[in-house]
Design a protein around this motif. Structure first.
Motif, PDB file in Angstrom:
ATOM      1  N   ARG A   1      93.351 -30.142 -43.136  1.00 47.91           N
ATOM      2  CA  ARG A   1      92.635 -30.025 -44.457  1.00 47.91           C
ATOM      3  C   ARG A   1      92.360 -31.375 -45.011  1.00 47.91           C
ATOM      4  O   ARG A   1      91.091 -31.334 -45.473  1.00 47.91           O
ATOM      5  N   ASP A   2      93.386 -32.234 -44.950  1.00 48.72           N
ATOM      6  CA  ASP A   2      93.024 -33.526 -45.540  1.00 48.72           C
ATOM      7  C   ASP A   2      91.806 -34.478 -44.845  1.00 48.72           C
ATOM      8  O   ASP A   2      91.372 -34.975 -45.365  1.00 48.72           O
ATOM      9  N   LEU A   3      92.001 -34.159 -43.442  1.00 46.58           N
ATOM     10  CA  LEU A   3      91.181 -34.740 -42.530  1.00 46.58           C
ATOM     11  C   LEU A   3      89.706 -34.483 -42.552  1.00 46.58           C
ATOM     12  O   LEU A   3      88.711 -35.053 -42.326  1.00 46.58           O
ATOM     13  N   LEU A   4      89.614 -32.924 -42.765  1.00 44.94           N
ATOM     14  CA  LEU A   4      88.296 -32.267 -42.437  1.00 44.94           C
ATOM     15  C   LEU A   4      87.842 -31.261 -43.651  1.00 44.94           C
ATOM     16  O   LEU A   4      86.689 -31.342 -43.833  1.00 44.94           O
ATOM     17  N   GLY A   5      88.969 -31.408 -44.780  1.00 48.88           N
ATOM     18  CA  GLY A   5      88.449 -30.407 -45.742  1.00 48.88           C
ATOM     19  C   GLY A   5      88.473 -29.194 -45.344  1.00 48.88           C
ATOM     20  O   GLY A   5      87.716 -28.274 -45.898  1.00 48.88           O
ATOM     21  N   ALA A   6      89.245 -28.718 -44.462  1.00 46.50           N
ATOM     22  CA  ALA A   6      89.296 -27.423 -43.669  1.00 46.50           C
ATOM     23  C   ALA A   6      90.061 -26.318 -44.568  1.00 46.50           C
ATOM     24  O   ALA A   6      91.253 -26.913 -45.118  1.00 46.50           O
ATOM     25  N   TYR A   7      89.674 -25.326 -44.569  1.00 43.58           N
ATOM     26  CA  TYR A   7      90.545 -24.092 -45.107  1.00 43.58           C
ATOM     27  C   TYR A   7      91.702 -23.721 -44.128  1.00 43.58           C
ATOM     28  O   TYR A   7      91.366 -23.476 -43.049  1.00 43.58           O
ATOM     29  N   SER A   8      92.602 -23.574 -44.540  1.00 44.74           N
ATOM     30  CA  SER A   8      94.183 -23.058 -43.861  1.00 44.74           C
ATOM     31  C   SER A   8      94.115 -21.639 -44.297  1.00 44.74           C
ATOM     32  O   SER A   8      94.003 -21.239 -45.581  1.00 44.74           O
ATOM     33  N   VAL A   9      94.712 -20.618 -43.484  1.00 42.72           N
ATOM     34  CA  VAL A   9      94.784 -19.308 -43.918  1.00 42.72           C
ATOM     35  C   VAL A   9      96.434 -19.240 -44.157  1.00 42.72           C
ATOM     36  O   VAL A   9      96.852 -17.990 -44.503  1.00 42.72           O
ATOM     37  N   ARG A  10      97.179 -20.296 -44.271  1.00 43.59           N
ATOM     38  CA  ARG A  10      98.513 -20.156 -44.482  1.00 43.59           C
ATOM     39  C   ARG A  10      98.826 -20.440 -45.881  1.00 43.59           C
ATOM     40  O   ARG A  10      98.088 -20.901 -46.763  1.00 43.59           O
ATOM     41  N   SER A  11      99.483 -19.494 -46.534  1.00 45.31           N
ATOM     42  CA  SER A  11      99.820 -19.300 -47.991  1.00 45.31           C
ATOM     43  C   SER A  11     100.359 -20.535 -48.657  1.00 45.31           C
ATOM     44  O   SER A  11     100.208 -20.728 -49.863  1.00 45.31           O
ATOM     45  N   ASP A  12     101.213 -21.477 -47.737  1.00 45.67           N
ATOM     46  CA  ASP A  12     101.732 -22.624 -48.400  1.00 45.67           C
ATOM     47  C   ASP A  12     100.769 -23.691 -48.180  1.00 45.67           C
ATOM     48  O   ASP A  12     101.351 -24.884 -48.387  1.00 45.67           O
ATOM     49  N   VAL A  13      99.676 -23.577 -47.790  1.00 47.11           N
ATOM     50  CA  VAL A  13      98.489 -24.795 -47.771  1.00 47.11           C
ATOM     51  C   VAL A  13      97.602 -24.245 -48.654  1.00 47.11           C
ATOM     52  O   VAL A  13      96.649 -23.509 -48.449  1.00 47.11           O
ATOM     53  N   PRO A  14      97.457 -25.042 -49.693  1.00 49.83           N
ATOM     54  CA  PRO A  14      96.275 -24.928 -50.729  1.00 49.83           C
ATOM     55  C   PRO A  14      94.926 -25.233 -50.206  1.00 49.83           C
ATOM     56  O   PRO A  14      94.910 -25.824 -49.268  1.00 49.83           O
ATOM     57  N   PRO A  15      94.001 -24.725 -50.824  1.00 47.01           N
ATOM     58  CA  PRO A  15      92.437 -25.144 -50.253  1.00 47.01           C
ATOM     59  C   PRO A  15      92.159 -26.525 -50.641  1.00 47.01           C
ATOM     60  O   PRO A  15      92.929 -27.252 -51.334  1.00 47.01           O
ATOM     61  N   PRO A  16      91.160 -27.108 -49.831  1.00 50.84           N
ATOM     62  CA  PRO A  16      90.768 -28.672 -50.022  1.00 50.84           C
ATOM     63  C   PRO A  16      90.410 -28.804 -51.455  1.00 50.84           C
ATOM     64  O   PRO A  16      90.006 -27.801 -52.169  1.00 50.84           O
ATOM     65  N   GLU A  17      90.593 -30.038 -52.029  1.00 52.23           N
ATOM     66  CA  GLU A  17      90.481 -30.135 -53.409  1.00 52.23           C
ATOM     67  C   GLU A  17      89.137 -30.001 -53.592  1.00 52.23           C
ATOM     68  O   GLU A  17      87.967 -30.498 -53.032  1.00 52.23           O
ATOM     69  N   GLY A  18      88.829 -29.357 -54.900  1.00 51.87           N
ATOM     70  CA  GLY A  18      87.386 -29.057 -55.344  1.00 51.87           C
ATOM     71  C   GLY A  18      86.825 -28.092 -54.581  1.00 51.87           C
ATOM     72  O   GLY A  18      85.818 -27.610 -55.046  1.00 51.87           O
ATOM     73  N   SER A  19      87.530 -27.146 -53.911  1.00 51.74           N
ATOM     74  CA  SER A  19      87.100 -25.908 -53.198  1.00 51.74           C
ATOM     75  C   SER A  19      87.917 -24.734 -53.832  1.00 51.74           C
ATOM     76  O   SER A  19      88.712 -24.873 -54.081  1.00 51.74           O
ATOM     77  N   PRO A  20      87.078 -23.821 -53.994  1.00 53.76           N
ATOM     78  CA  PRO A  20      87.630 -22.457 -54.476  1.00 53.76           C
ATOM     79  C   PRO A  20      88.562 -21.839 -53.498  1.00 53.76           C
ATOM     80  O   PRO A  20      88.574 -22.162 -52.315  1.00 53.76           O
ATOM     81  N   ASN A  21      89.602 -21.096 -54.164  1.00 53.59           N
ATOM     82  CA  ASN A  21      90.590 -20.317 -53.499  1.00 53.59           C
ATOM     83  C   ASN A  21      89.872 -19.313 -52.759  1.00 53.59           C
ATOM     84  O   ASN A  21      88.668 -18.701 -53.254  1.00 53.59           O
ATOM     85  N   LEU A  22      90.105 -18.990 -51.504  1.00 50.51           N
ATOM     86  CA  LEU A  22      89.592 -17.885 -50.723  1.00 50.51           C
ATOM     87  C   LEU A  22      89.771 -16.433 -51.504  1.00 50.51           C
ATOM     88  O   LEU A  22      88.986 -15.634 -51.436  1.00 50.51           O
ATOM     89  N   LYS A  23      90.831 -16.440 -52.118  1.00 53.09           N
ATOM     90  CA  LYS A  23      90.987 -15.107 -52.913  1.00 53.09           C
ATOM     91  C   LYS A  23      90.187 -14.999 -53.986  1.00 53.09           C
ATOM     92  O   LYS A  23      90.010 -13.748 -54.330  1.00 53.09           O
ATOM     93  N   ASP A  24      89.481 -15.805 -54.498  1.00 52.18           N
ATOM     94  CA  ASP A  24      88.565 -15.858 -55.428  1.00 52.18           C
ATOM     95  C   ASP A  24      86.933 -15.481 -54.962  1.00 52.18           C
ATOM     96  O   ASP A  24      86.097 -15.279 -55.787  1.00 52.18           O
ATOM     97  N   LEU A  25      86.849 -15.367 -53.506  1.00 49.53           N
ATOM     98  CA  LEU A  25      85.502 -15.324 -53.120  1.00 49.53           C
ATOM     99  C   LEU A  25      85.522 -13.837 -52.343  1.00 49.53           C
ATOM    100  O   LEU A  25      86.432 -13.401 -52.061  1.00 49.53           O
TER     101      LEU A  25
END
Length: 370
Positions: free
Chosen positions: A314-338
Motif C-alpha cells: 500500500r505504501d509503495l504503490l498506493g494499492a488497496y488491500s482487502v485485509r480489514s486491518d490494512v486501511p486504504p491509501p492516504e487520501g483514497s476513499p474506503n472501499l465500503k463507501d464505494l
C-alpha cells in the motif's frame, strides 16, 4: 467354580507377561505417542513441509523468481523487504504487462522449462485458466484467512492487491463542478475525442473496465464510446501524460494508484468516483506447480498476504488491500463507501468470456487489426 476362575485369571496374566517379555515392551515412561501417517497423492493436496522447515528449505533453495505486472520500482522495493525478512534468499523480478507475463509463463509451461515461482498480474482470468490446466500449486497460507472469500480461490490464489477503476481529470482544465460523475456522462458530445482509454488488448485492468461496463450497460455502451473517438494508450503512464499535457480531458478507467502517483502540487490530478459503479479488479498471486523454488514461493506468499506485506505494498504503490486491518491509501476513499461492481457470473464466467470479448473490443477500437 471359584477355584477355576482364579486359575484362568492367573493363566491369562502369565501369558500376557510372556508376550510382553518376548516383544521387548518398553517401560511406561519410555512410550512414545502414536503417530498416524496418511498418504495422499492427490495433486490438489497442500504439499507444504511443516513448521520451520519451510524457511530452512527455502534458504537452501536460495532463490525466488517473481513474474509480475506491478510497476518496476515498487516491485523491486517490495522484493527488497522480502529479502530483508528472509536473508539468504535472492529474489528476482520479471516485470512486463499482464498479457505479456501470462504469454511468457504459458511459453515456459509448453516448453517444459518453467523458471517462474510466483506470478502476480492484474487479471483473475489467467489464474482461472492456469488452475484448470493443473499448473498452480495448492498452498493454504495461514495469511489467506484474512482475505475475504470474494477475493480468493482458497488454496489456489488470493488478491495481492485490488485496483479500483475511476475517472481522472485535471481541475485546471476541467472544473470540479463539470467533471463527469457517471460512466454514461462520458458519452456526452463535449468529451468527443477527449477521452483516454487504456488498451484492453494488453492490459488486464482495461479488460476489466470493458467487461464490467458491458455487463452493466451492454455492448451498446461501448459502441457509443467507440463512435466518440477516444484515444487508446498501451500504458497508464502514457494516458496520464496525455492528461497532464491537455491532449485529453478525461482518463476513463484510470487505476486509482496512478492518480496517487501523479497527484503533484504543480499538476493536481483528481479522481471522479462514478456513482453508477466502480469496477474493482483483484490482482491475484499464486505459485506455479512446477516452481523451481516452491518453499521460497511459500514464504513469499506468507509475506505478501500478511499485514506487514500488505501495508508495505500500500505504501509503495498506493494499492488497496482487502485485509480489514490494512486501511486504504492516504487520501483514497474506503472501499465500503464505494458502489463496487463485481462479475455477476463469478470469476469463472469472467475468464470464459475473455477471448470473445477481447475480439469484440478489437473490432470496435482496432477495426483495422487482425
Amino acid at each position: 467354580m471359584p477355584r477355576l476362575r482364579v486359575v484362568s485369571l492367573a493363566a491369562i496374566l502369565g501369558l500376557l507377561c510372556l508376550v510382553l517379555l518376548l516383544t521387548g515392551c518398553p517401560k511406561p515412561t519410555e512410550q512414545e505417542p502414536i503417530r498416524v501417517v496418511v498418504s495422499d497423492d492427490s495433486q490438489s493436496r497442500d504439499e507444504r513441509p511443516s513448521g520451520a522447515s519451510v524457511a530452512e528449505l527455502a534458504k537452501r533453495e536460495g532463490e525466488l523468481a517473481w513474474y509480475t505486472s506491478l510497476p518496476d520500482e515498487p516491485a523491486q522495493k517490495f522484493l527488497e523487504q522480502f529479502e530483508r525478512k528472509y536473508p539468504g534468499i535472492t529474489a528476482r523480478c520479471v516485470r512486463e504487462s499482464t498479457f505479456d507475463i501470462i504469454q511468457r509463463i504459458q511459453s515456459e509451461i509448453d516448453n517444459g522449462k518453467v523458471l517462474a515461482d510466483v506470478v502476480h498480474v492484474l487479471d483473475v482470468a489467467p489464474f482461472v485458466k492456469l488452475k484448470k490446466q493443473g499448473q498452480l500449486l495448492r498452498y493454504e497460507s495461514p495469511e489467506e484467512r484474512s482475505i475475504p472469500p470474494q477475493y480468493k480461490d482458497p488454496g489456489i490464489w488470493s488478491a495481492l492487491r485490488c485496483v479500483a477503476l475511476c475517472m481522472a481529470y485535471d481541475p485546471n482544465r476541467v472544473p470540479d463542478s463539470e467533471a463527469p460523475r457517471t460512466w454514461t456522462s462520458l458519452l456526452d458530445d463535449r468529451w468527443r475525442g477527449k477521452i483516454a482509454l487504456k488498451d484492453a488488448q494488453t492490459a488486464g485492468s482495461a479488460y476489466a473496465h470493458y467487461y464490467f461496463l458491458r455487463e452493466l450497460y451492454g455492448v451498446s455502451y461501448w459502441r457509443s464510446m467507440a463512435a466518440r473517438s477516444p484515444k487508446i494508450f498501451k500504458t497508464a503512464e502514457e494516458s496520464m501524460k496525455a492528461l497532464k499535457s491537455g491532449d485529453v480531458a478525461i482518463v476513463a478507467g484510470a487505476m486509482d494508484y496512478t492518480i496517487h502517483d501523479e497527484n503533484a502540487p504543480d499538476t493536481p490530478i483528481r479522481a471522479a468516483w462514478p456513482t453508477d459503479g466502480v469496477p474493482l479488479m483483484p490482482g491475484p498471486v499464486a505459485i506455479l506447480r512446477s516452481a523451481p523454488h516452491p518453499n521460497a514461493a511459500r514464504l513469499f506468499m506468507d509475506f505478501a498476504l500478511s499485514e506487514e506485506g500488505q501495508r508495505a505494498l500500500r505504501d509503495l504503490l498506493g494499492a488497496y488491500s482487502v485485509r480489514s486491518d490494512v486501511p486504504p491509501p492516504e487520501g483514497s476513499p474506503n472501499l465500503k463507501d464505494l458502489h463496487i461492481l463485481a462479475p455477476a457470473g463469478g470469476w469463472d464466467q469472467y475468464a470464459l468470456s475473455q477471448d470473445t470479448l477481447k475480439a469484440e473490443y478489437t473490432g470496435l477500437f482496432h477495426p483495422g487489426s487482425e
